[in-house]
Structure formats: structure tokens, C-alpha cells
Design a protein around this motif. Structure first.
Motif, PDB file in Angstrom:
ATOM      1  N   ALA A  72      18.768 -25.632 133.473  1.00 16.27           N
ATOM      2  CA  ALA A  72      18.358 -25.822 132.393  1.00 16.27           C
ATOM      3  C   ALA A  72      17.484 -26.710 131.828  1.00 16.27           C
ATOM      4  N   TYR A  73      16.393 -26.430 131.533  1.00 20.83           N
ATOM      5  CA  TYR A  73      15.356 -27.765 131.114  1.00 20.83           C
ATOM      6  C   TYR A  73      14.955 -27.637 129.291  1.00 20.83           C
ATOM      7  N   PHE A  87      10.100 -32.419 131.624  1.00 22.32           N
ATOM      8  CA  PHE A  87      10.979 -34.256 131.663  1.00 22.32           C
ATOM      9  C   PHE A  87      11.895 -34.516 132.597  1.00 22.32           C
ATOM     10  N   PHE A  96      19.725 -29.477 142.496  1.00 23.85           N
ATOM     11  CA  PHE A  96      18.256 -29.717 141.797  1.00 23.85           C
ATOM     12  C   PHE A  96      17.364 -30.509 142.084  1.00 23.85           C
ATOM     13  N   THR A  97      17.730 -31.576 141.219  1.00 25.03           N
ATOM     14  CA  THR A  97      17.043 -33.016 141.056  1.00 25.03           C
ATOM     15  C   THR A  97      16.407 -33.307 142.027  1.00 25.03           C
ATOM     16  N   THR A 139      16.310 -38.299 129.485  1.00 26.33           N
ATOM     17  CA  THR A 139      15.485 -36.896 128.925  1.00 26.33           C
ATOM     18  C   THR A 139      15.359 -36.543 127.405  1.00 26.33           C
TER      19      THR A 139
HETATM   20  C1  LIG Z   1      20.292 -27.689 127.289  1.00 29.02           C
HETATM   21  C2  LIG Z   1      20.048 -28.055 128.185  1.00 29.02           C
HETATM   22  C3  LIG Z   1      18.652 -28.839 128.645  1.00 29.02           C
HETATM   23  C4  LIG Z   1      18.475 -29.983 129.465  1.00 29.02           C
HETATM   24  N1  LIG Z   1      17.556 -30.081 129.368  1.00 29.02           N
HETATM   25  C5  LIG Z   1      16.376 -31.203 130.592  1.00 29.02           C
HETATM   26  C6  LIG Z   1      15.659 -31.974 130.336  1.00 29.02           C
HETATM   27  O1  LIG Z   1      14.552 -31.303 129.850  1.00 29.02           O
HETATM   28  N2  LIG Z   1      15.272 -32.524 131.797  1.00 29.02           N
HETATM   29  C7  LIG Z   1      16.571 -32.858 132.252  1.00 29.02           C
HETATM   30  O2  LIG Z   1      15.872 -34.088 133.525  1.00 29.02           O
HETATM   31  N3  LIG Z   1      17.673 -32.404 132.109  1.00 29.02           N
HETATM   32  C8  LIG Z   1      17.834 -31.194 131.250  1.00 29.02           C
HETATM   33  N4  LIG Z   1      19.299 -30.718 131.725  1.00 29.02           N
HETATM   34  C9  LIG Z   1      20.367 -30.882 132.588  1.00 29.02           C
HETATM   35  C10 LIG Z   1      18.987 -30.717 133.868  1.00 29.02           C
HETATM   36  O3  LIG Z   1      20.357 -28.869 133.374  1.00 29.02           O
HETATM   37  C11 LIG Z   1      20.276 -30.525 134.947  1.00 29.02           C
HETATM   38  O4  LIG Z   1      21.817 -31.028 134.704  1.00 29.02           O
HETATM   39  C12 LIG Z   1      19.830 -31.700 135.889  1.00 29.02           C
HETATM   40  O5  LIG Z   1      18.263 -31.235 135.788  1.00 29.02           O
HETATM   41  C13 LIG Z   1      20.148 -32.321 137.322  1.00 29.02           C
HETATM   42  O6  LIG Z   1      20.974 -30.822 137.631  1.00 29.02           O
HETATM   43  P1  LIG Z   1      21.042 -31.564 139.431  1.00 29.02           P
HETATM   44  O7  LIG Z   1      21.549 -30.195 139.909  1.00 29.02           O
HETATM   45  O8  LIG Z   1      20.816 -32.435 140.644  1.00 29.02           O
HETATM   46  O9  LIG Z   1      22.686 -32.481 139.079  1.00 29.02           O
HETATM   47  P2  LIG Z   1      24.032 -31.925 138.182  1.00 29.02           P
HETATM   48  O10 LIG Z   1      24.782 -31.189 139.549  1.00 29.02           O
HETATM   49  O11 LIG Z   1      23.127 -30.480 137.543  1.00 29.02           O
HETATM   50  O12 LIG Z   1      24.270 -32.645 137.173  1.00 29.02           O
HETATM   51  C14 LIG Z   1      25.128 -34.081 138.415  1.00 29.02           C
HETATM   52  C15 LIG Z   1      24.898 -35.049 136.993  1.00 29.02           C
HETATM   53  O13 LIG Z   1      23.910 -35.610 136.665  1.00 29.02           O
HETATM   54  C16 LIG Z   1      23.759 -36.386 135.185  1.00 29.02           C
HETATM   55  N5  LIG Z   1      22.661 -36.044 134.885  1.00 29.02           N
HETATM   56  C17 LIG Z   1      21.953 -34.159 134.027  1.00 29.02           C
HETATM   57  N6  LIG Z   1      21.618 -34.298 133.907  1.00 29.02           N
HETATM   58  C18 LIG Z   1      20.588 -35.696 133.707  1.00 29.02           C
HETATM   59  C19 LIG Z   1      19.952 -36.065 132.745  1.00 29.02           C
HETATM   60  N7  LIG Z   1      18.798 -35.144 132.451  1.00 29.02           N
HETATM   61  N8  LIG Z   1      19.598 -37.554 132.862  1.00 29.02           N
HETATM   62  C20 LIG Z   1      20.646 -37.886 133.117  1.00 29.02           C
HETATM   63  N9  LIG Z   1      22.061 -37.807 133.631  1.00 29.02           N
HETATM   64  C21 LIG Z   1      22.486 -36.482 133.667  1.00 29.02           C
HETATM   65  C22 LIG Z   1      25.408 -35.790 134.893  1.00 29.02           C
HETATM   66  O14 LIG Z   1      26.511 -37.284 134.809  1.00 29.02           O
HETATM   67  C23 LIG Z   1      25.718 -34.870 135.663  1.00 29.02           C
HETATM   68  O15 LIG Z   1      27.339 -34.580 135.782  1.00 29.02           O
HETATM   69  C24 LIG Z   1      19.562 -30.234 130.637  1.00 29.02           C
HETATM   70  C25 LIG Z   1      20.963 -29.320 130.498  1.00 29.02           C
HETATM   71  C26 LIG Z   1      20.664 -28.754 129.437  1.00 29.02           C
HETATM   72  C27 LIG Z   1      22.135 -27.778 128.814  1.00 29.02           C
END
Ligand SMILES: Cc1cc2nc3c(=O)[nH]c(=O)nc-3n(C[C@H](O)[C@H](O)[C@H](O)COP(=O)(O)OP(=O)(O)OC[C@H]3O[C@@H](n4cnc5c(N)ncnc54)[C@H](O)[C@@H]3O)c2cc1C
Ligand SMILES: NC(=O)c1ccc[n+]([C@@H]2O[C@H](COP(=O)([O-])OP(=O)(O)OC[C@H]3O[C@@H](n4cnc5c(N)ncnc54)[C@H](OP(=O)(O)O)[C@@H]3O)[C@@H](O)[C@H]2O)c1
Length: 275
Positions: A72-73, A87, A96-97, A139
């Protein structure tokens, strides 16, 4: 692939810190959303690796497809922009990131064009109170930037307070953008002081920024004093977005101050958790 999933192209990228960046992508013609909503973005890990290998001139690059990873973003840009802006955090081992961070201009991403989410100003029933408070960490600023680029937000409220908390000054992204919105939209509505921006930096002293966490600032009245306006049940809508601990603790602080959750259009507080 679902009917809603389209391929979009990265048009620009801004790196704020090693852990934070923004990017814009092309906007499909049919894609519509409301300020404050989010979409699901997708990367395909092996596809991205393949692009990077091709760019590096690696002839052994293998285009075999793996599972797409979607997250989700929130949308940063306004519903009226020609491009879509996001962002993003970089989580070092995040599925993902850790992929997304390597995106370059010209690369492709998947976009599920079904917008989601109820952190929109349309959720509030009329008559609207006079003040809107937008409280973000990290973010979680994203949906508020979209709302602040919609003239209706500026027309509907007498004061808009944006309090935005980051650990360090370099992680306080978009400050210049916020200042230009203050000036541009403030001029459009004939009130340059309408948007009150309160930066909060919690892990280093920064001149002009508050340094405590949002719940403490609210309970002590420091945030209200800095904004120069009261925060009460009759005059206020409050939106919270970002770190779930912040959302929970701030919600409790606001309830202590007499505010209530927004349900079926009525009540002050609306929230969105990012994880
Ligand atoms: C409704 C909604 C909107 C979102 N919008 C955004 C957005 O605009 N920008 C964005 O960067 N992310 C956003 N997120 C979070 C995003 O969906 C992912 O979690 C993020 O991109 C990290 O993905 P990942 O697979 O790398 O790590 P994940 O496995 O998804 O997350 C691992 C851990 O990283 C930390 N984390 C996750 N997202 C964030 C964050 N944004 N800031 C700080 N710590 C975090 C938490 O501790 C989480 O448990 C949103 C989530 C939701 C539910
Ligand atoms: N930022 C970094 O330098 C960094 C580096 C590597 C990895 N990461 C990873 O990124 C994620 C967090 O990144 P982030 O800095 O964007 O988000 P964050 O930890 O949510 O911090 C952003 C802001 O939210 C505040 N906050 C946290 N909990 C709060 C609460 N309960 N109430 C009120 N305010 C609260 C923080 O204050 P406090 O400072 O008081 O916590 C900070 O001002 C974590 O998974 C972390 O491991 C971050």
C-alpha cells in the motif's frame, strides 16, 4: 494479472536520505482518486534485477518472472496532477522497499488502479468545524500533502495545522514544498497564515522545531500553544497518519482532551496506520 493492474513508468526520483526517497510515475488516463487515498504498488523482484543486469550490460540476464510483491502507498500528488507521486521509506530487508529503492527513471512498476482508504476529508459530515489538524510521522506525511494540494481543503477550513514528526532534520522531507503550498494556496484563499506548519524533530535539537512526541505535546498543550489555536470537540477535525504506536498514543491523548473517533461521518478523529 487483474484487470486493475497497469504498468507505469518512473518519471523522476528524489533521494532525501539513504532511507527515504520520493518518485513520480506516469498516470494512467483512467486513474482517479480522492486526496488522502492509497493505492497498491507492485514490483517483480526478478524483473527489476533483470532490468539492472541489462543496464549493466550483463548478457546472462534472466528474465524469468517471480511473484509480484505489492504494498500500500499513499499518494502525495494532488488528484489534479498529470503524474502520481509517492514518498517511500527504505526498510533494509523489506520485501518491497529493498527492491523499490533501486528504481531508476524509465523503470516500470505495477499499479493497481483501484484507490482505497477513508483518510479523506469527504468522510466528515457537514457542517464542518473551523479547524483541521493533520498529524503525521515519517512517510505518513504523504496523504496530507495530497489534501493540501486540493483547493477545497483550503476553502473548507479556517485554520489548517500540519504537525510533522521525524527523527532527524534530514528526515523532515518536503519542507520547501510545504512552505510553497503555504504561499501559493494561502494567496489563492487570501490568507497566507491559514496553514500553520509545525515541524517536530525528536532525536536532535533543531532551531524552530519542537522536540517532543506528539501525544506529550498535545497533553501539555505545547502543540496548541505553538499553533495559536485551541483543540476541542466542537471546533476540530484531526487526522493521524504513520507509525501505529504514534497513532494509538495520540488517539488516546486526543480522547483525554475530550475528542472522539469519527464514525459514520460524525466525530473528530480519523486515522491511518502504515504497518
Ligand atoms: C494504507 C497504507 C499506506 C501506506 N503508505 C505508505 C507510503 O506512502 N510510504 C511508505 O513508505 N510506506 C507506506 N506504507 C507502508 C508500505 O505499505 C510498506 O510497509 C513499506 O513500503 C515497507 O514494505 P517492505 O516490504 O519493504 O517492508 P514490510 O515488510 O512491509 O515492513 C517491515 C517493517 O518496516 C516498518 N515500516 C513499514 N513501512 C514503514 C514506513 N512507511 N515508515 C517507517 N517504517 C515502516 C515496520 O516496522 C514494518 O513492520 C503504507 C501502508 C499502509 C497500510
Ligand atoms: N530513521 C532512521 O534513521 C532509520 C534508520 C534505519 C532504519 N529505520 C527503520 O525505519 C522505521 C522507522 O522509520 P521512521 O524514522 O520513518 O519512523 P518512526 O520510528 O515512526 O519515527 C518517525 C517519528 O515518529 C515518532 N514516533 C515514534 N513513535 C511514536 C509514538 N508512539 N508517539 C509519537 N511519536 C512517535 C518518532 O519519535 P522518536 O524519535 O521519539 O521515536 C519520530 O519523530 C523502523 O522500521 C526503523 O527500524 C529508520
Amino acid at each position: 494479472m487483474s484487470d486493475n493492474i497497469q504498468t507505469v513508468t518512473v518519471l523522476s526520483k528524489t533521494t532525501w536520505t539513504p532511507n527515504l526517497f520520493s518518485f513520480t510515475v506516469s498516470r494512467p488516463d483512467s486513474f482517479k482518486f480522492t486526496a488522502g487515498q492509497f493505492v497498491r504498488l507492485g514490483v517483480n523482484p526478478s524483473q527489476l534485477k533483470y532490468y539492472q543486469q541489462i543496464e549493466a550490460g550483463d548478457e546472462t540476464a534472466d528474465s524469468a518472472l517471480n511473484e509480484d510483491v505489492f504494498r500500500a502507498y499513499s499518494i502525495v500528488s494532488s488528484p489534479f496532477d498529470e503524474v502520481i507521486e509517492f514518498f517511500s521509506i527504505v526498510i533494509p530487508d523489506g520485501a518491497f522497499t529493498s527492491q523499490l529503492q533501486h528504481l531508476q527513471v524509465g523503470d516500470e512498476l505495477l499499479l493497481n488502479t483501484m484507490p482505497f482508504g477513508f483518510l479523506t476529508l469527504a468522510r466528515y459530515q457537514k457542517p464542518l468545524p473551523k479547524d483541521l489538524w493533520l498529524l503525521a510521522t515519517g512517510t505518513g506525511l504523504a496523504p496530507f500533502l495530497s489534501m493540501l494540494q486540493d483547493l477545497k481543503t483550503w476553502e473548507d477550513y479556517e485554520h489548517i495545522v500540519l504537525a510533522y514528526s521525524a527523527r532527524s532534520l534530514d528526515e523532515l522531507a518536503y519542507v520547501e514544498k510545504i512552505e510553497s503550498l503555504q504561499e501559493d494556496f494561502g494567496t489563492l484563499v487570501d490568507n497566507p497564515a491559514k496553514l500553520i506548519f509545525i515541524p517536530i524533530v525528536t532525536r536532535e535539537p533543531v532551531e524552530g522545531a519542537l522536540s517532543e512526541r506528539l501525544p506529550k505535546l498535545l497533553l501539555e498543550g505545547t502543540l496548541q500553544a505553538r499553533a495559536g489555536i485551541a483543540l476541542d470537540i466542537d471546533t476540530t477535525h484531526v487526522m493521524l497518519c504513520g507509525n501505529p504506536d504514534m497513532v494509538e498514543d495520540t488517539k488516546e491523548a486526543l480522547k483525554t482532551l475530550g475528542l472522539v473517533m469519527n464514525r459514520r461521518g460524525e466525530g473528530n478523529i480519523a486515522v491511518e496506520n502504515y504497518w
